[in-house]
Design a protein around this motif. Sequence first.
Motif, PDB file in Angstrom:
ATOM      1  N   ALA A  62       0.828  -1.208   0.000  1.00 28.47           N
ATOM      2  CA  ALA A  62       0.000   0.000   0.000  1.00 28.47           C
ATOM      3  C   ALA A  62       0.861   1.257   0.000  1.00 28.47           C
ATOM      4  O   ALA A  62       0.516   2.259  -0.635  1.00 28.47           O
ATOM      5  CB  ALA A  62      -0.932  -0.008   1.201  1.00 28.47           C
ATOM      6  N   ALA A  63       1.996   1.209   0.686  1.00 31.06           N
ATOM      7  CA  ALA A  63       2.871   2.383   0.753  1.00 31.06           C
ATOM      8  C   ALA A  63       3.363   2.783  -0.631  1.00 31.06           C
ATOM      9  O   ALA A  63       3.534   3.984  -0.914  1.00 31.06           O
ATOM     10  CB  ALA A  63       4.055   2.098   1.671  1.00 31.06           C
ATOM     11  N   ASP A  64       3.585   1.807  -1.520  1.00 34.82           N
ATOM     12  CA  ASP A  64       4.034   2.124  -2.877  1.00 34.82           C
ATOM     13  C   ASP A  64       2.942   2.845  -3.661  1.00 34.82           C
ATOM     14  O   ASP A  64       3.218   3.776  -4.428  1.00 34.82           O
ATOM     15  CB  ASP A  64       4.443   0.845  -3.609  1.00 34.82           C
ATOM     16  N   VAL A  65       1.697   2.403  -3.481  1.00 39.46           N
ATOM     17  CA  VAL A  65       0.577   3.047  -4.183  1.00 39.46           C
ATOM     18  C   VAL A  65       0.408   4.483  -3.691  1.00 39.46           C
ATOM     19  O   VAL A  65       0.230   5.415  -4.487  1.00 39.46           O
ATOM     20  CB  VAL A  65      -0.721   2.245  -3.981  1.00 39.46           C
ATOM     21  N   SER A 107      -1.882   2.201   6.096  1.00 37.78           N
ATOM     22  CA  SER A 107      -0.584   2.872   6.164  1.00 37.78           C
ATOM     23  C   SER A 107       0.501   2.013   6.802  1.00 37.78           C
ATOM     24  O   SER A 107       1.653   2.441   6.919  1.00 37.78           O
ATOM     25  CB  SER A 107      -0.705   4.176   6.965  1.00 37.78           C
ATOM     26  N   GLY A 108       0.158   0.805   7.221  1.00 41.06           N
ATOM     27  CA  GLY A 108       1.121  -0.047   7.902  1.00 41.06           C
ATOM     28  C   GLY A 108       1.966  -0.869   6.941  1.00 41.06           C
ATOM     29  O   GLY A 108       1.621  -1.020   5.762  1.00 41.06           O
ATOM     30  N   PRO A 109       3.078  -1.412   7.414  1.00 36.57           N
ATOM     31  CA  PRO A 109       3.961  -2.209   6.553  1.00 36.57           C
ATOM     32  C   PRO A 109       3.320  -3.507   6.064  1.00 36.57           C
ATOM     33  O   PRO A 109       3.798  -4.116   5.107  1.00 36.57           O
ATOM     34  CB  PRO A 109       5.173  -2.483   7.455  1.00 36.57           C
ATOM     35  N   ARG A 110       2.246  -3.929   6.725  1.00 38.50           N
ATOM     36  CA  ARG A 110       1.569  -5.151   6.307  1.00 38.50           C
ATOM     37  C   ARG A 110       0.321  -4.880   5.475  1.00 38.50           C
ATOM     38  O   ARG A 110      -0.452  -5.801   5.190  1.00 38.50           O
ATOM     39  CB  ARG A 110       1.189  -5.983   7.534  1.00 38.50           C
ATOM     40  N   ASP A 111       0.113  -3.624   5.094  1.00 40.02           N
ATOM     41  CA  ASP A 111      -1.045  -3.276   4.262  1.00 40.02           C
ATOM     42  C   ASP A 111      -0.671  -3.414   2.793  1.00 40.02           C
ATOM     43  O   ASP A 111       0.383  -2.928   2.362  1.00 40.02           O
ATOM     44  CB  ASP A 111      -1.504  -1.851   4.553  1.00 40.02           C
ATOM     45  N   PHE A 112      -1.567  -4.059   2.044  1.00 44.00           N
ATOM     46  CA  PHE A 112      -1.329  -4.283   0.627  1.00 44.00           C
ATOM     47  C   PHE A 112      -2.547  -3.857  -0.188  1.00 44.00           C
ATOM     48  O   PHE A 112      -3.651  -3.722   0.336  1.00 44.00           O
ATOM     49  CB  PHE A 112      -1.026  -5.757   0.354  1.00 44.00           C
ATOM     50  N   VAL A 113      -2.315  -3.661  -1.485  1.00 46.68           N
ATOM     51  CA  VAL A 113      -3.372  -3.332  -2.441  1.00 46.68           C
ATOM     52  C   VAL A 113      -3.367  -4.403  -3.515  1.00 46.68           C
ATOM     53  O   VAL A 113      -2.321  -4.695  -4.114  1.00 46.68           O
ATOM     54  CB  VAL A 113      -3.142  -1.943  -3.069  1.00 46.68           C
ATOM     55  N   ASP A 114      -4.518  -5.000  -3.756  1.00 47.88           N
ATOM     56  CA  ASP A 114      -4.635  -6.018  -4.807  1.00 47.88           C
ATOM     57  C   ASP A 114      -5.066  -5.368  -6.117  1.00 47.88           C
ATOM     58  O   ASP A 114      -6.019  -4.577  -6.145  1.00 47.88           O
ATOM     59  CB  ASP A 114      -5.667  -7.080  -4.420  1.00 47.88           C
ATOM     60  N   VAL A 115      -4.377  -5.714  -7.190  1.00 51.55           N
ATOM     61  CA  VAL A 115      -4.821  -5.346  -8.534  1.00 51.55           C
ATOM     62  C   VAL A 115      -5.723  -6.468  -9.019  1.00 51.55           C
ATOM     63  O   VAL A 115      -5.307  -7.629  -9.073  1.00 51.55           O
ATOM     64  CB  VAL A 115      -3.633  -5.164  -9.502  1.00 51.55           C
ATOM     65  N   ARG A 116      -6.977  -6.129  -9.351  1.00 52.72           N
ATOM     66  CA  ARG A 116      -7.944  -7.137  -9.769  1.00 52.72           C
ATOM     67  C   ARG A 116      -8.506  -6.800 -11.137  1.00 52.72           C
ATOM     68  O   ARG A 116      -8.531  -5.629 -11.546  1.00 52.72           O
ATOM     69  CB  ARG A 116      -9.097  -7.227  -8.759  1.00 52.72           C
ATOM     70  N   ALA A 123      -8.026  -2.968  -5.007  1.00 50.67           N
ATOM     71  CA  ALA A 123      -8.786  -3.369  -3.825  1.00 50.67           C
ATOM     72  C   ALA A 123      -7.911  -3.191  -2.592  1.00 50.67           C
ATOM     73  O   ALA A 123      -6.845  -3.801  -2.486  1.00 50.67           O
ATOM     74  CB  ALA A 123      -9.226  -4.824  -3.950  1.00 50.67           C
ATOM     75  N   CYS A 124      -8.366  -2.344  -1.678  1.00 51.84           N
ATOM     76  CA  CYS A 124      -7.561  -1.944  -0.526  1.00 51.84           C
ATOM     77  C   CYS A 124      -8.216  -2.384   0.780  1.00 51.84           C
ATOM     78  O   CYS A 124      -9.289  -2.978   0.791  1.00 51.84           O
ATOM     79  CB  CYS A 124      -7.394  -0.423  -0.527  1.00 51.84           C
ATOM     80  N   ALA A 125      -7.571  -2.026   1.858  1.00 51.71           N
ATOM     81  CA  ALA A 125      -8.069  -2.412   3.183  1.00 51.71           C
ATOM     82  C   ALA A 125      -9.440  -1.825   3.478  1.00 51.71           C
ATOM     83  O   ALA A 125     -10.256  -2.438   4.167  1.00 51.71           O
ATOM     84  CB  ALA A 125      -7.067  -1.969   4.253  1.00 51.71           C
ATOM     85  N   TYR A 126      -9.723  -0.609   2.951  1.00 47.85           N
ATOM     86  CA  TYR A 126     -10.950   0.092   3.338  1.00 47.85           C
ATOM     87  C   TYR A 126     -11.879   0.396   2.174  1.00 47.85           C
ATOM     88  O   TYR A 126     -12.764   1.239   2.300  1.00 47.85           O
ATOM     89  CB  TYR A 126     -10.578   1.390   4.063  1.00 47.85           C
ATOM     90  N   GLY A 127     -11.689  -0.288   1.060  1.00 54.20           N
ATOM     91  CA  GLY A 127     -12.567  -0.073  -0.081  1.00 54.20           C
ATOM     92  C   GLY A 127     -11.849  -0.353  -1.381  1.00 54.20           C
ATOM     93  O   GLY A 127     -10.636  -0.610  -1.408  1.00 54.20           O
TER      94      GLY A 127
END
Length: 207
Positions: free
Chosen positions: A102-105, A172-181, A190-194
């Motif tokens: 998520a940090a990269d996005v 915003s955490g190091p374990r947060d990721f964003v999926d490309v779908r 697709a993110c943690a909150y929407g």
Amino acid sequence: MAWLADSGRSDAVAFLARVARLDPGAVARLRPAGEGAVTLWSRLPWGVLVCRALPATVGSDRTVAAAELLASVDGDLPASRDTDWRWSLPAVPGTTVERIPAADVVRVGEAAARTVRTAAAEGVGGRAVGSRMLRDALLDHVPITVTTDGGADIPVSQRLVQAVVRMGFTGSGPRDFVDVRISGPWTALACAYGSAWHRGGGSTLIG
């Protein structure tokens, strides 16, 4: 009778407040997503659909004014505006192609915003550039490309990046990721909150 469970109040308020700030005239679509769950959809001004699942109950698929829904999260649903929803929806959740920190996005989105501010203030190549031209150039830029198992390249435009950043969807955490779908012609972050969805190669309008 309240339509929204207490546990979903803060999430609904955050979603609707951001939508209404980006477009005061926006509508929100409440779509049943199984027992005790509703997916809230809206469209941002740059042609991206955003959604978030909430613990809620509605009798049927319904569209209302986003600002009015924000004002009635603790009460009854506002008047229906079903005819104002004019966009098709993707088949969700789609297929995950890639997972990105998520940090990269967020970094990509913030860098683009800084570039636009600098260009607006200083011009490009010594020449002034209109704000609309800057906005369109930013949104059409493709900062991320992922590849499916079948070898197809999936472009992720700044339209999607700006949507998830400005809606506050990314963690915003190091374990947060964003999926490309992907889902048919649609691409999503697709993110943690929407999630944010964009349909490539054409309009999202129904029909």
